[in-house]
Design a protein around this motif. Sequence first.
Motif, PDB file in Angstrom:
ATOM      1  N   GLN A  93      62.901  33.585  10.237  1.00  0.00           N
ATOM      2  CA  GLN A  93      63.517  32.828   9.148  1.00  0.00           C
ATOM      3  C   GLN A  93      62.472  31.964   8.438  1.00  0.00           C
ATOM      4  OE1 GLN A  93      67.192  32.712   7.903  1.00  0.00           O
ATOM      5  NE2 GLN A  93      66.368  34.705   8.493  1.00  0.00           N
ATOM      6  N   VAL A  94      61.396  32.636   8.030  1.00  0.00           N
ATOM      7  CA  VAL A  94      60.329  31.973   7.291  1.00  0.00           C
ATOM      8  C   VAL A  94      60.845  31.594   5.903  1.00  0.00           C
ATOM      9  CG1 VAL A  94      58.015  32.250   6.335  1.00  0.00           C
ATOM     10  CG2 VAL A  94      58.572  33.222   8.563  1.00  0.00           C
ATOM     11  N   PHE A  95      60.513  30.384   5.467  1.00  0.00           N
ATOM     12  CA  PHE A  95      60.975  29.832   4.187  1.00  0.00           C
ATOM     13  C   PHE A  95      62.506  29.888   4.091  1.00  0.00           C
ATOM     14  CE2 PHE A  95      57.354  32.843   2.973  1.00  0.00           C
ATOM     15  CZ  PHE A  95      56.358  31.988   3.361  1.00  0.00           C
ATOM     16  N   ALA A  96      63.183  29.584   5.168  1.00  0.00           N
ATOM     17  CA  ALA A  96      64.639  29.713   5.181  1.00  0.00           C
ATOM     18  C   ALA A  96      65.279  28.865   4.086  1.00  0.00           C
ATOM     19  CB  ALA A  96      65.190  29.306   6.542  1.00  0.00           C
ATOM     20  N   ARG A  97      66.210  29.475   3.392  1.00  0.00           N
ATOM     21  CA  ARG A  97      66.886  28.774   2.306  1.00  0.00           C
ATOM     22  C   ARG A  97      67.628  27.555   2.850  1.00  0.00           C
ATOM     23  NH1 ARG A  97      67.318  30.604  -2.513  1.00  0.00           N
ATOM     24  NH2 ARG A  97      66.967  32.753  -1.842  1.00  0.00           N
ATOM     25  N   GLY A  98      67.439  26.425   2.198  1.00  0.00           N
ATOM     26  CA  GLY A  98      68.093  25.192   2.627  1.00  0.00           C
ATOM     27  C   GLY A  98      67.359  24.440   3.708  1.00  0.00           C
ATOM     28  N   SER A  99      66.230  24.981   4.181  1.00  0.00           N
ATOM     29  CA  SER A  99      65.468  24.326   5.249  1.00  0.00           C
ATOM     30  C   SER A  99      64.261  23.593   4.672  1.00  0.00           C
ATOM     31  CB  SER A  99      64.978  25.356   6.267  1.00  0.00           C
ATOM     32  OG  SER A  99      63.912  26.132   5.719  1.00  0.00           O
ATOM     33  N   TRP A 100      63.700  22.675   5.473  1.00  0.00           N
ATOM     34  CA  TRP A 100      62.479  21.980   5.076  1.00  0.00           C
ATOM     35  C   TRP A 100      61.346  22.958   4.840  1.00  0.00           C
ATOM     36  CZ3 TRP A 100      57.894  21.945   7.933  1.00  0.00           C
ATOM     37  CH2 TRP A 100      56.894  21.064   7.471  1.00  0.00           C
ATOM     38  N   GLY A 101      61.233  23.995   5.671  1.00  0.00           N
ATOM     39  CA  GLY A 101      60.159  24.975   5.532  1.00  0.00           C
ATOM     40  C   GLY A 101      60.230  25.754   4.240  1.00  0.00           C
ATOM     41  N   GLY A 102      61.417  25.880   3.666  1.00  0.00           N
ATOM     42  CA  GLY A 102      61.593  26.587   2.413  1.00  0.00           C
ATOM     43  C   GLY A 102      61.506  25.689   1.193  1.00  0.00           C
ATOM     44  N   GLU A 103      61.140  24.421   1.401  1.00  0.00           N
ATOM     45  CA  GLU A 103      60.938  23.510   0.276  1.00  0.00           C
ATOM     46  C   GLU A 103      59.476  23.552  -0.161  1.00  0.00           C
ATOM     47  OE1 GLU A 103      62.181  19.692   1.643  1.00  0.00           O
ATOM     48  OE2 GLU A 103      64.294  20.262   1.798  1.00  0.00           O
ATOM     49  N   TRP A 104      59.221  23.117  -1.398  1.00  0.00           N
ATOM     50  CA  TRP A 104      57.855  23.067  -1.911  1.00  0.00           C
ATOM     51  C   TRP A 104      57.035  22.037  -1.143  1.00  0.00           C
ATOM     52  CZ3 TRP A 104      58.238  27.219  -4.476  1.00  0.00           C
ATOM     53  CH2 TRP A 104      59.257  27.466  -5.394  1.00  0.00           C
ATOM     54  N   PHE A 105      55.783  22.390  -0.844  1.00  0.00           N
ATOM     55  CA  PHE A 105      54.864  21.398  -0.301  1.00  0.00           C
ATOM     56  C   PHE A 105      54.678  20.312  -1.363  1.00  0.00           C
ATOM     57  CE2 PHE A 105      50.620  19.718   0.660  1.00  0.00           C
ATOM     58  CZ  PHE A 105      50.764  19.454   2.022  1.00  0.00           C
ATOM     59  N   PRO A 106      54.891  19.031  -1.016  1.00  0.00           N
ATOM     60  CA  PRO A 106      54.983  17.986  -2.051  1.00  0.00           C
ATOM     61  C   PRO A 106      53.807  17.927  -3.012  1.00  0.00           C
ATOM     62  CG  PRO A 106      55.759  17.139   0.050  1.00  0.00           C
ATOM     63  CD  PRO A 106      55.188  18.503   0.327  1.00  0.00           C
ATOM     64  N   ASP A 107      52.584  18.115  -2.521  1.00  0.00           N
ATOM     65  CA  ASP A 107      51.414  17.997  -3.399  1.00  0.00           C
ATOM     66  C   ASP A 107      51.383  19.061  -4.487  1.00  0.00           C
ATOM     67  OD1 ASP A 107      50.611  15.856  -1.914  1.00  0.00           O
ATOM     68  OD2 ASP A 107      49.002  16.908  -0.854  1.00  0.00           O
ATOM     69  N   TYR A 108      52.095  20.176  -4.260  1.00  0.00           N
ATOM     70  CA  TYR A 108      52.027  21.292  -5.199  1.00  0.00           C
ATOM     71  C   TYR A 108      53.396  21.633  -5.775  1.00  0.00           C
ATOM     72  CZ  TYR A 108      48.095  21.680  -1.955  1.00  0.00           C
ATOM     73  OH  TYR A 108      47.025  21.397  -1.145  1.00  0.00           O
ATOM     74  N   ALA A 109      54.332  20.723  -5.652  1.00  0.00           N
ATOM     75  CA  ALA A 109      55.678  20.986  -6.171  1.00  0.00           C
ATOM     76  C   ALA A 109      55.641  21.174  -7.680  1.00  0.00           C
ATOM     77  CB  ALA A 109      56.604  19.832  -5.811  1.00  0.00           C
ATOM     78  N   PRO A 110      56.508  22.030  -8.205  1.00  0.00           N
ATOM     79  CA  PRO A 110      56.535  22.247  -9.659  1.00  0.00           C
ATOM     80  C   PRO A 110      56.763  20.943 -10.416  1.00  0.00           C
ATOM     81  CG  PRO A 110      57.898  23.856  -8.517  1.00  0.00           C
ATOM     82  CD  PRO A 110      57.503  22.854  -7.495  1.00  0.00           C
ATOM     83  N   ARG A 111      56.119  20.852 -11.570  1.00  0.00           N
ATOM     84  CA  ARG A 111      56.296  19.728 -12.479  1.00  0.00           C
ATOM     85  C   ARG A 111      57.001  20.208 -13.731  1.00  0.00           C
ATOM     86  NH1 ARG A 111      50.591  16.305 -12.321  1.00  0.00           N
ATOM     87  NH2 ARG A 111      50.499  16.006 -10.048  1.00  0.00           N
ATOM     88  N   PRO A 112      57.566  19.292 -14.508  1.00  0.00           N
ATOM     89  CA  PRO A 112      58.197  19.705 -15.767  1.00  0.00           C
ATOM     90  C   PRO A 112      57.232  20.524 -16.620  1.00  0.00           C
ATOM     91  CG  PRO A 112      58.723  17.411 -15.289  1.00  0.00           C
ATOM     92  CD  PRO A 112      57.712  17.835 -14.263  1.00  0.00           C
ATOM     93  N   GLY A 113      57.712  21.640 -17.099  1.00  0.00           N
ATOM     94  CA  GLY A 113      56.885  22.551 -17.892  1.00  0.00           C
ATOM     95  C   GLY A 113      56.328  23.711 -17.097  1.00  0.00           C
ATOM     96  N   ASP A 114      56.263  23.596 -15.755  1.00  0.00           N
ATOM     97  CA  ASP A 114      55.842  24.729 -14.935  1.00  0.00           C
ATOM     98  C   ASP A 114      56.922  25.808 -14.988  1.00  0.00           C
ATOM     99  OD1 ASP A 114      53.665  23.203 -14.254  1.00  0.00           O
ATOM    100  OD2 ASP A 114      54.270  22.871 -12.177  1.00  0.00           O
ATOM    101  N   VAL A 115      56.509  27.038 -14.766  1.00  0.00           N
ATOM    102  CA  VAL A 115      57.430  28.174 -14.796  1.00  0.00           C
ATOM    103  C   VAL A 115      57.663  28.642 -13.357  1.00  0.00           C
ATOM    104  CG1 VAL A 115      57.825  30.512 -15.642  1.00  0.00           C
ATOM    105  CG2 VAL A 115      56.534  28.870 -17.040  1.00  0.00           C
ATOM    106  N   ILE A 116      58.903  28.651 -12.917  1.00  0.00           N
ATOM    107  CA  ILE A 116      59.242  29.131 -11.575  1.00  0.00           C
ATOM    108  C   ILE A 116      59.772  30.550 -11.708  1.00  0.00           C
ATOM    109  CG2 ILE A 116      60.583  28.758  -9.484  1.00  0.00           C
ATOM    110  CD1 ILE A 116      60.731  25.799 -10.232  1.00  0.00           C
TER     111      ILE A 116
END
Length: 214
Positions: A93-116
Amino acid sequence: MSAIPLPAYPPGHTALLFVDPYNDFLAEGGKLWPRVAQVAQSVGLHDNLKRILARVRAAALPVFIVPHHRAEPDDFTGWDHPTPYQLGAARAQVFARGSWGGEWFPDYAPRPGDVIVKEHWGGSGFANTDLDLLLKQRRVSHVILVGLIANTCIESTGRFASELGYHVTLVRDATAAFSAEAMHAAHDINAPAFAHAVLTTDQLLEALGDVKAA
């Protein structure tokens, strides 16, 4: 100054593709961090990713977040032939949806204007996603790949980009793998068959120079 000829990155046509910036890969306590930690630390992964993101954002170049599918318990129920890699990720269950492991690493989290980009199920960030469409709509011709893992998602995404006609740059110390051998295979054996440039972070920053998107 670099001893090798550096590529030119045209303003308005260059984008950074950041593959899989998840806690499970990049954070202490992440499910896959113990497997990439030795290589990541040996190349200075975190510092290099921060330097690249800072330069790219300062140049107003677009950042595309290229995420792997977030695991759910019944992902492959009824599938005819999921890959061993997919089945292993499902068991863990790598990057499990709804889990901490499936959240963005804070230093590299998307910013406004980034494309996901839509999540990819296999190795390539292009296969069965909207990445190619989104790049073309923004007139991107040159892509710079960073993130995880060098010999799987980075390589697969880079190969696919090359096949689609993009100019592809890999950054050898802005990625990691489970072993030094895998890094060597990705950058020194396989990359010359598809990548237009394989640079260090220092070389990339030099090549970006005074680039600034209009």
